[in-house]
Design a protein around this motif. Structure first.
Motif, mmCIF file in Angstrom:
data_model
loop_
_atom_site.group_PDB
_atom_site.id
_atom_site.type_symbol
_atom_site.label_atom_id
_atom_site.label_comp_id
_atom_site.label_asym_id
_atom_site.label_seq_id
_atom_site.Cartn_x
_atom_site.Cartn_y
_atom_site.Cartn_z
ATOM 1 N N TRP A 34 0.823 -1.210 0.000
ATOM 2 C CA TRP A 34 0.000 0.000 0.000
ATOM 3 C C TRP A 34 0.855 1.256 0.000
ATOM 4 O O TRP A 34 0.444 2.286 -0.538
ATOM 5 C CB TRP A 34 -0.968 -0.006 1.178
ATOM 6 N N CYS A 35 2.025 1.189 0.572
ATOM 7 C CA CYS A 35 2.934 2.342 0.510
ATOM 8 C C CYS A 35 3.399 2.575 -0.925
ATOM 9 O O CYS A 35 3.518 3.721 -1.365
ATOM 10 C CB CYS A 35 4.131 2.128 1.425
ATOM 11 N N VAL A 36 3.640 1.491 -1.635
ATOM 12 C CA VAL A 36 4.044 1.613 -3.030
ATOM 13 C C VAL A 36 2.901 2.183 -3.869
ATOM 14 O O VAL A 36 3.109 3.045 -4.727
ATOM 15 C CB VAL A 36 4.510 0.242 -3.580
ATOM 16 N N VAL A 37 1.681 1.741 -3.595
ATOM 17 C CA VAL A 37 0.515 2.266 -4.310
ATOM 18 C C VAL A 37 0.348 3.756 -4.023
ATOM 19 O O VAL A 37 0.105 4.555 -4.934
ATOM 20 C CB VAL A 37 -0.757 1.478 -3.930
ATOM 21 N N LEU A 38 0.490 4.152 -2.764
ATOM 22 C CA LEU A 38 0.369 5.564 -2.398
ATOM 23 C C LEU A 38 1.464 6.399 -3.050
ATOM 24 O O LEU A 38 1.200 7.502 -3.552
ATOM 25 C CB LEU A 38 0.419 5.716 -0.876
ATOM 26 N N ALA A 39 2.678 5.888 -3.076
ATOM 27 C CA ALA A 39 3.779 6.611 -3.720
ATOM 28 C C ALA A 39 3.546 6.741 -5.224
ATOM 29 O O ALA A 39 3.775 7.814 -5.808
ATOM 30 C CB ALA A 39 5.098 5.899 -3.458
ATOM 31 N N GLY A 40 3.055 5.689 -5.859
ATOM 32 C CA GLY A 40 2.746 5.759 -7.290
ATOM 33 C C GLY A 40 1.650 6.763 -7.587
ATOM 34 O O GLY A 40 1.727 7.516 -8.563
ATOM 35 N N PHE A 41 0.619 6.789 -6.737
ATOM 36 C CA PHE A 41 -0.450 7.764 -6.906
ATOM 37 C C PHE A 41 0.087 9.180 -6.759
ATOM 38 O O PHE A 41 -0.260 10.073 -7.538
ATOM 39 C CB PHE A 41 -1.555 7.519 -5.877
ATOM 40 N N THR A 42 0.954 9.405 -5.771
ATOM 41 C CA THR A 42 1.516 10.736 -5.542
ATOM 42 C C THR A 42 2.350 11.183 -6.737
ATOM 43 O O THR A 42 2.262 12.341 -7.163
ATOM 44 C CB THR A 42 2.375 10.735 -4.263
ATOM 45 N N VAL A 43 3.138 10.282 -7.282
ATOM 46 C CA VAL A 43 3.957 10.623 -8.444
ATOM 47 C C VAL A 43 3.076 10.991 -9.634
ATOM 48 O O VAL A 43 3.301 11.998 -10.317
ATOM 49 C CB VAL A 43 4.914 9.467 -8.799
#
Length: 139
Positions: A34-43
């Motif tokens: 979920w941290c990776v998903v959140l980081a991808g969304f932020t990018v």
């Protein structure tokens, strides 16, 4: 009591029955998905936000640099072309230095491009700084 009766356990009722321990499936990424998903969304959010915000500054660029609409529109065009055309360069950087270092390099390059664009005195410098530097880093 006979020995057979003593060795066999007494039947348990439904309340007394123990369920087998339920195992939870372990996340293959250690729970960081979920941290990776959140980081991808932020990018993606920041990348799209940077491109969309150029339209807000369009008239300001026209007035500040005293140029035509056509020349000013090249800022967004060069940024998009650099962003989408920079994929092969990003792939090479990823293979050469690794994904973490490549992402950090892109972030520094994007920040420098935006900062240098703020010091631009001619629209051509904005093409190079905001268009090329930031556009390459956004991909």
């Amino acid at each position: 009591m006979s020995s057979i009766e003593r060795s066999s356990p007494a039947p348990e009722t439904d309340e007394g029955m123990k369920r087998p321990s339920e195992k939870r499936a372990e996340a293959p990424d250690g729970g960081w998905g979920w941290c990776v998903v959140l980081a991808g969304f932020t990018v993606c959010f920041c990348t799209a936000g940077t491109i969309r915000s150029l339209g807000v500054f369009f008239l300001e660029f026209v007035d500040h640099f005293d140029t035509t609409y056509g020349r000013t529109s090249w800022i967004t065009s060069i940024t998009l072309a650099s962003m989408y055309g920079g994929g092969p360069l990003a792939s090479l950087a990823n293979r050469a230095v690794g994904p973490r270092c490549a992402v950090m390099l892109g972030g520094v390059m994007s920040a420098c491009g935006c900062m240098f664009a703020s010091f631009s005195t001619r629209v051509v410098y904005v093409y190079l700084t905001l268009g090329v530097m930031t556009g390459k880093a956004l991909y």
